[in-house]
Scaffold this active site. Structure first.
Site, PDB file in Angstrom:
ATOM      1  N   GLY A 256       0.944  -1.303   0.238  1.00  0.00           N
ATOM      2  CA  GLY A 256       0.126   0.107   0.174  1.00  0.00           C
ATOM      3  C   GLY A 256       1.118   1.328   0.275  1.00  0.00           C
ATOM      4  N   ALA A 257       2.112   1.380   0.654  1.00  0.00           N
ATOM      5  CA  ALA A 257       2.994   2.545   0.318  1.00  0.00           C
ATOM      6  C   ALA A 257       2.396   3.406  -1.110  1.00  0.00           C
ATOM      7  CB  ALA A 257       4.773   2.406   0.293  1.00  0.00           C
ATOM      8  N   GLY A 258       2.969   2.695  -2.341  1.00  0.00           N
ATOM      9  CA  GLY A 258       2.662   3.552  -3.368  1.00  0.00           C
ATOM     10  C   GLY A 258       1.280   3.089  -4.013  1.00  0.00           C
ATOM     11  N   ASP A 259       0.452   3.542  -3.469  1.00  0.00           N
ATOM     12  CA  ASP A 259      -1.240   3.889  -3.324  1.00  0.00           C
ATOM     13  C   ASP A 259      -1.306   5.191  -2.179  1.00  0.00           C
ATOM     14  OD1 ASP A 259      -1.949   1.040  -4.478  1.00  0.00           O
ATOM     15  OD2 ASP A 259      -2.445  -0.131  -2.811  1.00  0.00           O
TER      16      ASP A 259
HETATM   17  P1  ATP Z   1       3.157  -0.727  -3.172  1.00  0.00           P
HETATM   18  O1  ATP Z   1       3.285  -1.697  -5.114  1.00  0.00           O
HETATM   19  O2  ATP Z   1       4.068  -2.032  -2.769  1.00  0.00           O
HETATM   20  O3  ATP Z   1       2.805  -0.436  -2.479  1.00  0.00           O
HETATM   21  P2  ATP Z   1       5.199   0.836  -5.089  1.00  0.00           P
HETATM   22  O4  ATP Z   1       5.604   0.050  -5.299  1.00  0.00           O
HETATM   23  O5  ATP Z   1       4.156   1.617  -6.508  1.00  0.00           O
HETATM   24  O6  ATP Z   1       4.279   0.138  -3.736  1.00  0.00           O
HETATM   25  P3  ATP Z   1       7.271   1.894  -3.671  1.00  0.00           P
HETATM   26  O7  ATP Z   1       7.879   3.066  -4.272  1.00  0.00           O
HETATM   27  O8  ATP Z   1       7.196   1.011  -2.709  1.00  0.00           O
HETATM   28  O9  ATP Z   1       6.162   1.940  -4.604  1.00  0.00           O
HETATM   29  O10 ATP Z   1       6.433   3.263  -2.293  1.00  0.00           O
HETATM   30  C1  ATP Z   1       6.102   4.586  -2.864  1.00  0.00           C
HETATM   31  C2  ATP Z   1       6.663   5.447  -1.997  1.00  0.00           C
HETATM   32  O11 ATP Z   1       6.686   5.176  -0.637  1.00  0.00           O
HETATM   33  C3  ATP Z   1       8.076   5.349  -2.380  1.00  0.00           C
HETATM   34  O12 ATP Z   1       7.962   6.078  -3.204  1.00  0.00           O
HETATM   35  C4  ATP Z   1       8.402   6.033  -0.816  1.00  0.00           C
HETATM   36  O13 ATP Z   1       8.312   7.636  -0.897  1.00  0.00           O
HETATM   37  C5  ATP Z   1       7.536   5.574   0.005  1.00  0.00           C
HETATM   38  N1  ATP Z   1       8.053   4.355   0.632  1.00  0.00           N
HETATM   39  C6  ATP Z   1       7.865   3.157   0.154  1.00  0.00           C
HETATM   40  N2  ATP Z   1       8.519   1.806   1.258  1.00  0.00           N
HETATM   41  C7  ATP Z   1       9.408   2.947   1.856  1.00  0.00           C
HETATM   42  C8  ATP Z   1      10.277   2.289   3.083  1.00  0.00           C
HETATM   43  N3  ATP Z   1      10.742   1.257   3.558  1.00  0.00           N
HETATM   44  N4  ATP Z   1      10.616   3.927   3.673  1.00  0.00           N
HETATM   45  C9  ATP Z   1      10.140   5.006   3.560  1.00  0.00           C
HETATM   46  N5  ATP Z   1       9.878   5.471   2.491  1.00  0.00           N
HETATM   47  C10 ATP Z   1       9.492   4.659   1.732  1.00  0.00           C
END
Ligand code: ATP
Length: 325
Positions: A256-259
């Site tokens: 959910g970080a990306g969302d």
């Molecule tokens: P997902 O598909 O798992 O929801 P994603 O691959 O689309 O994620 P990520 O790059 O994992 O997206 O995360 C989105 C944003 O969240 C990153 O650009 C960053 O700002 C923040 N983020 C993610 N993981 C971390 C972390 N371990 N520590 C700090 N910030 C993080």
């Protein structure tokens, strides 16, 4: 006009109760409501913005449970349709000890795949300042046609189109089909967000150098983002580009970080669309989005960990000693 309308799937992920096991080894599973477009709508709403979700759920216990989650989080459900003949989608997901993700989807077909163009709430879509979507809704008819029609309606009504492909390779018939279909709507989007993995999948090159990212840039775009997990993200606009580091946090589960990142950024963009042309404002908005992404990794599951306005202030206050260099 600050409404974010998110289109696509809402489903239930079943995740093992213990970490680092394969699906076969998992002793039991927990229900984790999700679906990237629904998560984005909830992220916007939690941060005080107006958000609505457009999609189809099964007229079953799980579908009604998901609709209640949208409602409880302040997301407008005027675009939600129920299918009496199909189930809400389920996905069993695990992150194995070797770092590989394993997925098993129950979509044969699930209700989300059966949304038709006739079932779209056109008035709601026309009110969107931003219309957001992924690529899972492009995989099967009739949802694919509904997706394309909804994009058209939103664009004609003056919305910005926001696209996070959210690649799930296992759902596509082939690698090539996924790539072709994901790119088939590339040129329509104003804002596109990809992860490092998606960048490599779409370009065939394992690098986040500018010349590689630029292969995904289109002159019609207003903003292209590449998220880099704990490293933050890179941004590319018409007149400028750069990178913004994230915040250092104790990571528990990145789901959910990306969302959260997308929801937070869209919230800022609908509040002040000029941030798309103003690098200083954009960088501030990206810092906010990074903070929201970072917070989301500190708790298990996607929806329970999407930040609220109050929580995001906590991370933004973790200044120098905690910031990445
Ligand atoms: P997902 O598909 O798992 O929801 P994603 O691959 O689309 O994620 P990520 O790059 O994992 O997206 O995360 C989105 C944003 O969240 C990153 O650009 C960053 O700002 C923040 N983020 C993610 N993981 C971390 C972390 N371990 N520590 C700090 N910030 C993080």
């Amino acid at each position: 006009r600050e409404l974010v309308v998110s289109f696509g799937e809402m489903l239930i992920d079943f995740v093992p109760t213990v970490a680092g096991v394969s699906l076969a080894e998992a002793p039991a599973f927990l229900k984790a409501p999700g679906g990237a477009p629904a998560n984005v709508a909830i992220a916007v709403s939690r941060l005080g913005g107006g958000a609505a979700f457009v999609g189809k759920l099964g007229d079953d216990e799980f579908g009604r449970m998901l609709a209640a989650i949208l409602r409880d989080n302040g997301v407008g459900g005027g675009g939600v349709v129920f299918d009496a003949g199909a189930r809400t989608a389920l996905a069993f997901v695990t992150l194995r000890a070797d770092g590989e993700r394993e997925f098993m989807f129950y979509r044969n077909p699930s209700a989300d795949m059966l949304l038709t163009a006739d079932e779209l709430n056109v008035d709601l879509i026309k009110r969107a300042a931003v219309f957001h979507y992924g690529s899972i809704s492009l995989i099967a008819e009739p949802c694919r046609t509904a997706h394309l029609r909804a994009m058209e309606i939103a664009k004609e009504a003056g919305a910005l189109l926001s696209y996070d492909p959210n690649l799930r390779e296992a759902l596509w018939p082939s690698h090539e089909e996924a790539r072709t279909q994901i790119l088939s709507i590339w040129d329509q989007a104003d804002i596109v967000k990809v992860s490092e993995v998606e960048l490599e999948f779409l370009t065939g090159i394992d690098s986040v150098e500018d010349d590689v990212v630029m292969k995904l840039w289109r002159p019609t775009m207003k903003l292209l983002l590449v998220t880099l997990g704990d490293q933050g993200c890179k941004y590319y606009a018409r007149d400028f580009h750069g990178a913004v580091p994230s915040f250092k946090v104790q990571q528990v589960d990145t789901t959910g970080a990306g969302d959260a990142f997308v929801g937070a950024l869209l919230r800022r963009i609908v509040k002040d669309p000029s941030s798309l042309q103003d690098e200083k404002k954009l960088v501030e908005s990206i810092k906010f989005a990074n903070a929201c992404g970072a917070i989301t990794t500190t708790k298990k599951g996607a929806i329970p960990s999407l930040p609220t306005e109050a929580e995001k202030k906590r991370v933004l206050h973790l200044t120098c000693p905690f910031c990445l260099p």
